[in-house]
Design a protein around this motif. Sequence first.
Motif, PDB file in Angstrom:
ATOM      1  N   ASN A  14       1.595   3.833   8.854  1.00 36.05           N
ATOM      2  CA  ASN A  14       2.289   4.508   7.749  1.00 36.05           C
ATOM      3  C   ASN A  14       1.559   5.735   7.210  1.00 36.05           C
ATOM      4  O   ASN A  14       2.053   6.414   6.312  1.00 36.05           O
ATOM      5  N   GLY A  15       0.358   6.011   7.755  1.00 34.80           N
ATOM      6  CA  GLY A  15      -0.358   7.225   7.376  1.00 34.80           C
ATOM      7  C   GLY A  15      -1.267   7.087   6.179  1.00 34.80           C
ATOM      8  O   GLY A  15      -1.877   8.076   5.748  1.00 34.80           O
ATOM      9  N   ALA A  16      -1.400   5.890   5.610  1.00 39.99           N
ATOM     10  CA  ALA A  16      -2.301   5.692   4.468  1.00 39.99           C
ATOM     11  C   ALA A  16      -3.755   5.810   4.914  1.00 39.99           C
ATOM     12  O   ALA A  16      -4.110   5.482   6.050  1.00 39.99           O
ATOM     13  N   SER A  17      -4.603   6.285   4.013  1.00 41.63           N
ATOM     14  CA  SER A  17      -6.034   6.396   4.286  1.00 41.63           C
ATOM     15  C   SER A  17      -6.765   5.270   3.562  1.00 41.63           C
ATOM     16  O   SER A  17      -6.625   5.125   2.340  1.00 41.63           O
ATOM     17  N   LEU A  18      -7.532   4.478   4.310  1.00 50.83           N
ATOM     18  CA  LEU A  18      -8.239   3.324   3.739  1.00 50.83           C
ATOM     19  C   LEU A  18      -9.734   3.382   4.080  1.00 50.83           C
ATOM     20  O   LEU A  18     -10.273   2.490   4.737  1.00 50.83           O
ATOM     21  N   PRO A  19     -10.447   4.408   3.618  1.00 53.46           N
ATOM     22  CA  PRO A  19     -11.859   4.531   3.997  1.00 53.46           C
ATOM     23  C   PRO A  19     -12.739   3.403   3.482  1.00 53.46           C
ATOM     24  O   PRO A  19     -13.620   2.923   4.205  1.00 53.46           O
ATOM     25  N   VAL A  20     -12.531   2.960   2.234  1.00 54.13           N
ATOM     26  CA  VAL A  20     -13.348   1.876   1.677  1.00 54.13           C
ATOM     27  C   VAL A  20     -13.037   0.569   2.397  1.00 54.13           C
ATOM     28  O   VAL A  20     -13.942  -0.196   2.745  1.00 54.13           O
ATOM     29  N   THR A  21     -11.766   0.308   2.653  1.00 57.02           N
ATOM     30  CA  THR A  21     -11.364  -0.912   3.351  1.00 57.02           C
ATOM     31  C   THR A  21     -11.997  -0.961   4.737  1.00 57.02           C
ATOM     32  O   THR A  21     -12.511  -2.007   5.162  1.00 57.02           O
ATOM     33  N   ALA A  22     -11.970   0.159   5.452  1.00 58.95           N
ATOM     34  CA  ALA A  22     -12.560   0.208   6.795  1.00 58.95           C
ATOM     35  C   ALA A  22     -14.063  -0.041   6.737  1.00 58.95           C
ATOM     36  O   ALA A  22     -14.628  -0.732   7.600  1.00 58.95           O
ATOM     37  N   LEU A  23     -14.721   0.510   5.720  1.00 55.08           N
ATOM     38  CA  LEU A  23     -16.166   0.323   5.586  1.00 55.08           C
ATOM     39  C   LEU A  23     -16.506  -1.125   5.269  1.00 55.08           C
ATOM     40  O   LEU A  23     -17.420  -1.708   5.870  1.00 55.08           O
ATOM     41  N   VAL A  24     -15.761  -1.722   4.326  1.00 57.46           N
ATOM     42  CA  VAL A  24     -16.027  -3.113   3.974  1.00 57.46           C
ATOM     43  C   VAL A  24     -15.746  -4.032   5.155  1.00 57.46           C
ATOM     44  O   VAL A  24     -16.460  -5.018   5.368  1.00 57.46           O
ATOM     45  N   ASP A  25     -14.732  -3.716   5.948  1.00 60.44           N
ATOM     46  CA  ASP A  25     -14.478  -4.496   7.155  1.00 60.44           C
ATOM     47  C   ASP A  25     -15.685  -4.474   8.076  1.00 60.44           C
ATOM     48  O   ASP A  25     -16.069  -5.504   8.649  1.00 60.44           O
ATOM     49  N   GLN A  26     -16.328  -3.312   8.221  1.00 62.06           N
ATOM     50  CA  GLN A  26     -17.557  -3.229   9.030  1.00 62.06           C
ATOM     51  C   GLN A  26     -18.666  -4.079   8.416  1.00 62.06           C
ATOM     52  O   GLN A  26     -19.422  -4.745   9.138  1.00 62.06           O
ATOM     53  N   PHE A  27     -18.771  -4.062   7.093  1.00 64.22           N
ATOM     54  CA  PHE A  27     -19.797  -4.864   6.420  1.00 64.22           C
ATOM     55  C   PHE A  27     -19.565  -6.356   6.686  1.00 64.22           C
ATOM     56  O   PHE A  27     -20.524  -7.112   6.893  1.00 64.22           O
ATOM     57  N   TYR A  28     -18.294  -6.779   6.669  1.00 66.64           N
ATOM     58  CA  TYR A  28     -18.018  -8.176   6.987  1.00 66.64           C
ATOM     59  C   TYR A  28     -18.402  -8.494   8.433  1.00 66.64           C
ATOM     60  O   TYR A  28     -18.798  -9.622   8.743  1.00 66.64           O
ATOM     61  N   GLY A  29     -18.281  -7.510   9.320  1.00 62.33           N
ATOM     62  CA  GLY A  29     -18.754  -7.701  10.684  1.00 62.33           C
ATOM     63  C   GLY A  29     -20.257  -7.980  10.714  1.00 62.33           C
ATOM     64  O   GLY A  29     -20.729  -8.805  11.502  1.00 62.33           O
TER      65      GLY A  29
END
Length: 292
Positions: A252-267
Motif C-alpha cells: 500500500n506504499g506506507a513507510s514503516l522505518p521504526v517497525t522494520a528496525l524493531v523487527d530486526q531487533f526482535y531477530g
Amino acid sequence: MAKTAFLGLGVMGFPMAGHLRANGHEVTVYNRTASKAEAWAARHGGRIAATPREAAAGCDFVFACVGNDDDLRQVCSGPDGAFHGMKPGAIFVDHTTASADVARELAADAAARGLGFIDAPVSGGQAGAENGALTVMCGGDAGQYARAEPVIASFARACRLMGPAGAGQLTKMVNQICIAGLVQALAEGVSFAQHAGLDVEAVVDVISKGAAQSWQMENRHKTMNDGQFAFGFAVDWMRKDLSICLAEAGRNGASLPVTALVDQFYGEVQALGGARWDTSSLIARLPKAGKA
C-alpha cells in the motif's frame, strides 16, 4: 443462546472458548493436539470434535484462533475444514492475526457457499483472553457483524466493525505497529534509568501519570527491570505479525522505518535464545548497567 464451535485452543483460544461456555452458549471444540481439547472439555464440559468439519456441523457461529494464514485456510476450506460442515447462513468468526488478503479470500469463499465470514483479530494478550476483556477489531458485512457481536461479547470489553472484509486485520496491523515502537521506547527508557542509577519503579510511578503513560509501561516495566520474560506474547508471534505489517506496507506504499528496525531487533532477541520470550525482552539486547 447460540450453538457454537471453537477451533484452536492455544493460550488465547482456550480461555475464549471457556467464556463462551460460561455465558451459556453451546460449545464444541476442536484442536489439532487432541489432549488440549480433552483438557478444555474436562474443565468446561463442552463437546470435542475430531475435525473442524465435525465441530462446525449445525452451528450458528464457528470461531477460530489458529497460527497463520495457512493454518486458517486448513481449518476453513481444507478437506475436513469447517466450511464443509457449516449450515447455510452460519457465520465464521476468525480471531487469528493473519493477512488481510486471506481474510478477503476466505470471505469470498464463504459467501459463495452461503456462509458469513468476519475477520476479528484481538488485542489484550493472554490476560485479556483469560479475563474476558479483549478488544476485537472486525471486518465484514454489517448484518453478519450485528448477529455475531453479542456472542463475541462473551470475551470482549470492546468490539467494533472497522469496514469490509480485511479491515479487522488491517486495524490489527496498526495495533502491532504502534506496540512495536512503544515497547522499544520503554526498553530504552528502562535501560537508561538503570544506567543513570535511578529507582526504576519510582521513575515509572511518576512518568506513568503524565504524557508517557501506556499499557506497556504499566504492565511491562517491572519485568523489563527484573529481566523476566518467560510469559506473555512470544517474540516469534510478534515477528510473524510484524512481517504481515511490513508486507502490507510494501503493497500500500506506507513507510514503516521504526517497525522494520524493531523487527530486526526482535531477530537479535531470537538469536539470544528468546524466541518464546515475551515481547518486552527487547531490553535483553541492550547493554546492562555497569557494563561497557
